[in-house]
Structure formats: structure tokens, C-alpha cells
Design a protein around this motif. Structure first.
Motif, short mmCIF file in Angstrom:
data_model
loop_
_atom_site.label_atom_id
_atom_site.label_comp_id
_atom_site.label_asym_id
_atom_site.label_seq_id
_atom_site.Cartn_x
_atom_site.Cartn_y
_atom_site.Cartn_z
N UNK A 70 -62.29 101.53 -47.33
CA UNK A 70 -63.03 100.79 -47.84
C UNK A 70 -63.51 100.62 -46.02
N UNK A 71 -64.93 100.14 -46.34
CA UNK A 71 -65.13 99.92 -44.61
C UNK A 71 -66.23 99.11 -44.76
N UNK A 124 -72.51 101.82 -41.66
CA UNK A 124 -70.81 102.28 -42.59
C UNK A 124 -70.57 103.53 -42.24
N UNK A 125 -72.04 104.55 -43.70
CA UNK A 125 -71.73 105.82 -43.84
C UNK A 125 -72.05 106.85 -42.55
N UNK A 126 -73.03 106.85 -41.68
CA UNK A 126 -72.58 107.16 -41.13
C UNK A 126 -71.96 107.27 -39.36
N UNK A 182 -70.33 107.31 -52.06
CA UNK A 182 -69.70 105.61 -50.43
C UNK A 182 -71.22 104.98 -52.06
N UNK A 183 -69.82 103.75 -52.51
CA UNK A 183 -70.54 102.54 -53.19
C UNK A 183 -70.11 101.26 -52.36
N UNK A 241 -72.57 94.98 -45.11
CA UNK A 241 -72.19 95.58 -46.56
C UNK A 241 -70.60 96.45 -46.10
N UNK A 242 -69.11 96.13 -47.34
CA UNK A 242 -68.78 96.89 -47.87
C UNK A 242 -68.60 97.81 -48.01
#
Length: 73
Positions: free
Chosen positions: A14-15, A30-32, A44-45, A63-64
Motif C-alpha cells: 500500500x502506498x 503514486x504508481x509512476x 493498482x487499486x 490517494x491510498x
């Protein structure tokens, strides 16, 4: 010809991403950023959205994100 059986193991972590623009931008950030150090990202959810408020005004979107990636053999 026999098919090769493939088995995989994935880790979910989790990020939290932040942005002063939007929740969408926070999740994308976050994803990048995670993609710079984690390889083979799969899913990614977004699990939670919130905001940082200062003096009655929204100053940051957060956003978590639950992110899965494949372990390498």
C-alpha cells in the motif's frame, strides 16, 4: 507437446500519493513513482481518497493505492 505450467507469486503493498491538483493526479503520481523502483507492476487499486485541509481550504489530495507486483524467480 506438453504445456509448461506457470506459477507466479505477487506482493501487494500500500502506498499513498499526493497532489495539489486532484485525486486522479495523486494516484497517478503514486504508481509512476513506485514504478521507478519496482518492476513488473500488475494492478493498482485506489482504496481510499482523502484531503489535507488547512485554514478551511483543501491544500492536498491524497490517494491510498494498493499496488501488486510480481516476485522474480
Amino acid at each position: 507437446m506438453a504445456k509448461k505450467k506457470t506459477e507466479s507469486v505477487y506482493r501487494v503493498t500500500e502506498i499513498i500519493g499526493t497532489s495539489s491538483v486532484s485525486w486522479e493526479d495523486a494516484a497517478k503520481t503514486a504508481v509512476e513513482m513506485a514504478g521507478r523502483s519496482l518492476r513488473d507492476l500488475r494492478v493498482a487499486e485506489v482504496s481510499k481518497l482523502d484531503m489535507k485541509v488547512d485554514d478551511g481550504k483543501v491544500v492536498e489530495y491524497r490517494a491510498r493505492v494498493s499496488l501488486s507486483f510480481k516476485y522474480e524467480a
